[in-house]
Design an enzyme around this catalytic site. Structure first.
Site, PDB file in Angstrom:
ATOM      1  CE  LYS A   1      20.620  10.742 -77.315  1.00 57.58           C
ATOM      2  NZ  LYS A   1      21.121   9.657 -76.550  1.00 57.58           N
TER       3      LYS A   1
ATOM      4  CE  LYS B   1      22.136   2.367 -77.518  1.00 60.87           C
ATOM      5  NZ  LYS B   1      21.369   1.919 -76.367  1.00 60.87           N
TER       6      LYS B   1
ATOM      7  CE  LYS C   1      14.781   7.048 -74.970  1.00 57.76           C
ATOM      8  NZ  LYS C   1      15.639   5.978 -74.721  1.00 57.76           N
TER       9      LYS C   1
HETATM   10  P1  ATP Z   1      18.563   5.629 -77.249  1.00 62.62           P
HETATM   11  O1  ATP Z   1      18.316   6.443 -78.451  1.00 62.62           O
HETATM   12  O2  ATP Z   1      17.974   4.234 -77.315  1.00 62.62           O
HETATM   13  O3  ATP Z   1      18.318   6.346 -75.955  1.00 62.62           O
HETATM   14  P2  ATP Z   1      21.357   6.203 -77.395  1.00 62.62           P
HETATM   15  O4  ATP Z   1      21.877   6.081 -78.754  1.00 62.62           O
HETATM   16  O5  ATP Z   1      21.074   7.540 -76.852  1.00 62.62           O
HETATM   17  O6  ATP Z   1      20.095   5.279 -77.255  1.00 62.62           O
HETATM   18  P3  ATP Z   1      22.328   5.188 -74.879  1.00 62.62           P
HETATM   19  O7  ATP Z   1      22.247   3.738 -74.566  1.00 62.62           O
HETATM   20  O8  ATP Z   1      21.306   6.071 -74.258  1.00 62.62           O
HETATM   21  O9  ATP Z   1      22.351   5.442 -76.440  1.00 62.62           O
HETATM   22  O10 ATP Z   1      23.758   5.731 -74.508  1.00 62.62           O
HETATM   23  C1  ATP Z   1      24.881   4.958 -74.246  1.00 62.62           C
HETATM   24  C2  ATP Z   1      26.066   5.877 -74.056  1.00 62.62           C
HETATM   25  O11 ATP Z   1      26.389   6.525 -75.295  1.00 62.62           O
HETATM   26  C3  ATP Z   1      25.807   7.009 -73.054  1.00 62.62           C
HETATM   27  O12 ATP Z   1      26.981   7.273 -72.329  1.00 62.62           O
HETATM   28  C4  ATP Z   1      25.459   8.175 -73.919  1.00 62.62           C
HETATM   29  O13 ATP Z   1      25.726   9.411 -73.308  1.00 62.62           O
HETATM   30  C5  ATP Z   1      26.368   7.932 -75.121  1.00 62.62           C
HETATM   31  N1  ATP Z   1      25.779   8.523 -76.324  1.00 62.62           N
HETATM   32  C6  ATP Z   1      24.603   8.186 -76.895  1.00 62.62           C
HETATM   33  N2  ATP Z   1      24.378   8.917 -77.994  1.00 62.62           N
HETATM   34  C7  ATP Z   1      25.445   9.742 -78.115  1.00 62.62           C
HETATM   35  C8  ATP Z   1      25.803  10.749 -79.063  1.00 62.62           C
HETATM   36  N3  ATP Z   1      25.022  11.023 -80.081  1.00 62.62           N
HETATM   37  N4  ATP Z   1      26.968  11.407 -78.892  1.00 62.62           N
HETATM   38  C9  ATP Z   1      27.773  11.109 -77.851  1.00 62.62           C
HETATM   39  N5  ATP Z   1      27.508  10.177 -76.933  1.00 62.62           N
HETATM   40  C10 ATP Z   1      26.354   9.496 -77.051  1.00 62.62           C
END
Ligand code: ATP
Ligand code: LTN
Length: 333
Positions: free
Chosen positions: A201, A204, A113
């Site tokens: 990964k 969002k 980040k």
């Molecule tokens: P950001 O990119 O804003 O960090 P994010 O998409 O990584 O957001 P989070 O809010 O950090 O989402 O994660 C919420 C939940 O979803 C957590 O338990 C995280 O481990 C899971 N998660 C996020 N992205 C993935 C992914 N690509 N595959 C599996 N699990 C995920």
């Protein structure tokens, strides 16, 4: 015997995607029958990046609705908004004082980040402090409720590790106070990769919306995104580590249709990417359609009531734990 406790949360930022669903929410739905379950919309985590206040309010409610439309049953699980229980921020302050800066600067999420991987030392000066100590707020979330198990995706592993470290450190210094939690991760859903880049990964906060399938994407958008999804060289549909893009697409297909990967491979022998991708888009649409119908039917007022009731239910638990902490460290309670 008392049921064990699970706690998890998602930040109301960006578009919730099928990675969040398969990595986290889907497991919560299964676990809520066995565990005393607490699911939080972590709005205080969301403000570590600049947010439009109106949008934050909208997303906070939307995430709660996504939990419910996915199958989290408010009769079985407790749902609430993090900022409604101020004990989270208070415990975080106390935990800040037993955390080492080195422990936080080693977090890969922080490095990503903060874009520190560029090696630009000046970049650090502009990183908001909240991005740096964000994990301690997550530790506070988890430890306040004597959580036994934290169901998350693989990207959160380091955060669960630091939760365990801080719980043990506090217990060693001040006597047994916190339950040391364990992580709960499922094999396939733990890491859904980006459609535009299978080495990272699905996220969002990805720059391109072609990175993810959002839970509110329309049929047309799903078809377009899957058509554009990166693939590997070669033309056969095989589930192999040396074909990371295809492996990821097969994982999504498999998890959403409950078909083993091997069966999917067999189905596409002699067929190519076009057939596979067309079917994958249909599998995703078949999952999203009923989900979106349930989501549309949810009443905002009712959901806000559920969230208020949830906060009312957990706040006394949080207060009890925080008071115990305060007493142990020498505050006059
Ligand atoms: P950001 O990119 O804003 O960090 P994010 O998409 O990584 O957001 P989070 O809010 O950090 O989402 O994660 C919420 C939940 O979803 C957590 O338990 C995280 O481990 C899971 N998660 C996020 N992205 C993935 C992914 N690509 N595959 C599996 N699990 C995920
Ligand atoms: N940091 C987590 C979200 C989160 C969380 C939690 C997950 C905040 N507090 C407590 C589990 C338990 C993330 O997924 N980015």
């Amino acid at each position: 015997m008392q049921k064990k406790i699970i706690f998890s949360g998602i930040a109301p930022s960006g578009n919730i995607h099928i990675g969040n669903y398969l990595g986290a929410i889907k497991n919560w739905v299964n676990l809520q029958n066995e565990y005393n379950s607490i699911f939080c919309v972590v709005d205080m985590h969301a403000i570590t990046m600049p947010r439009d206040p109106k949008e934050l309010r909208k997303k906070t409610l939307e995430v709660a609705k996504i939990y419910i439309a996915s199958g989290i049953d408010p009769e079985k699980s407790t749902l609430f908004i993090q900022s409604h229980v101020p004990e989270h921020a208070e415990l975080m302050w106390i935990l800040n004082t037993i955390t080492k800066t080195g422990e936080l600067s080693r977090m890969t999420q922080f490095k990503d980040k903060a874009e520190l991987s560029t090696g630009d030392s000046k970049a650090l000066e502009n990183v908001p402090l909240g991005i740096f100590n964000y994990p301690i707020l997550m530790v506070a979330d988890i430890l306040l409720y004597d959580t036994n198990l934290v169901p998350v995706g693989e990207d959160q592993l380091q955060h669960i590790e630091i939760t365990k470290t801080l719980a043990k450190r506090f217990n060693n210094r001040f006597g047994d106070t916190f339950v040391v939690p364990e992580v709960h991760i499922t094999k396939e859903g733990m890491r859904i990769m980006g459609l535009d880049d299978p080495t990272k990964k699905m996220s969002k906060s990805a720059k391109s919306e072609y990175n993810y399938i959002a839970l509110n994407d329309s049929e047309e958008i799903v078809r377009k995104k899957i058509k554009k999804a990166v693939t590997d060289s070669g033309s056969e549909i095989v589930y192999r580590d040396d074909k990371p893009a295809l492996k990821n697409l097969i994982n999504i297909y498999s998890l959403l249709s409950e078909t083993p990967a091997k069966e999917i491979e067999n189905k596409y022998v002699g067929k190519g990417y076009a057939d596979f991708k067309n079917d994958l888009a249909e599998v995703i649409i078949n999952f999203l359609k009923p989900f979106q119908e349930r989501l549309a039917k949810l009443d905002d007022k009712k959901v806000l009531e559920i969230l208020a009731e949830g906060a009312e239910k957990v706040q006394p638990l949080a207060k009890k734990k925080l008071d115990e902490v305060k007493r142990k460290i020498g505050f006059i309670v």
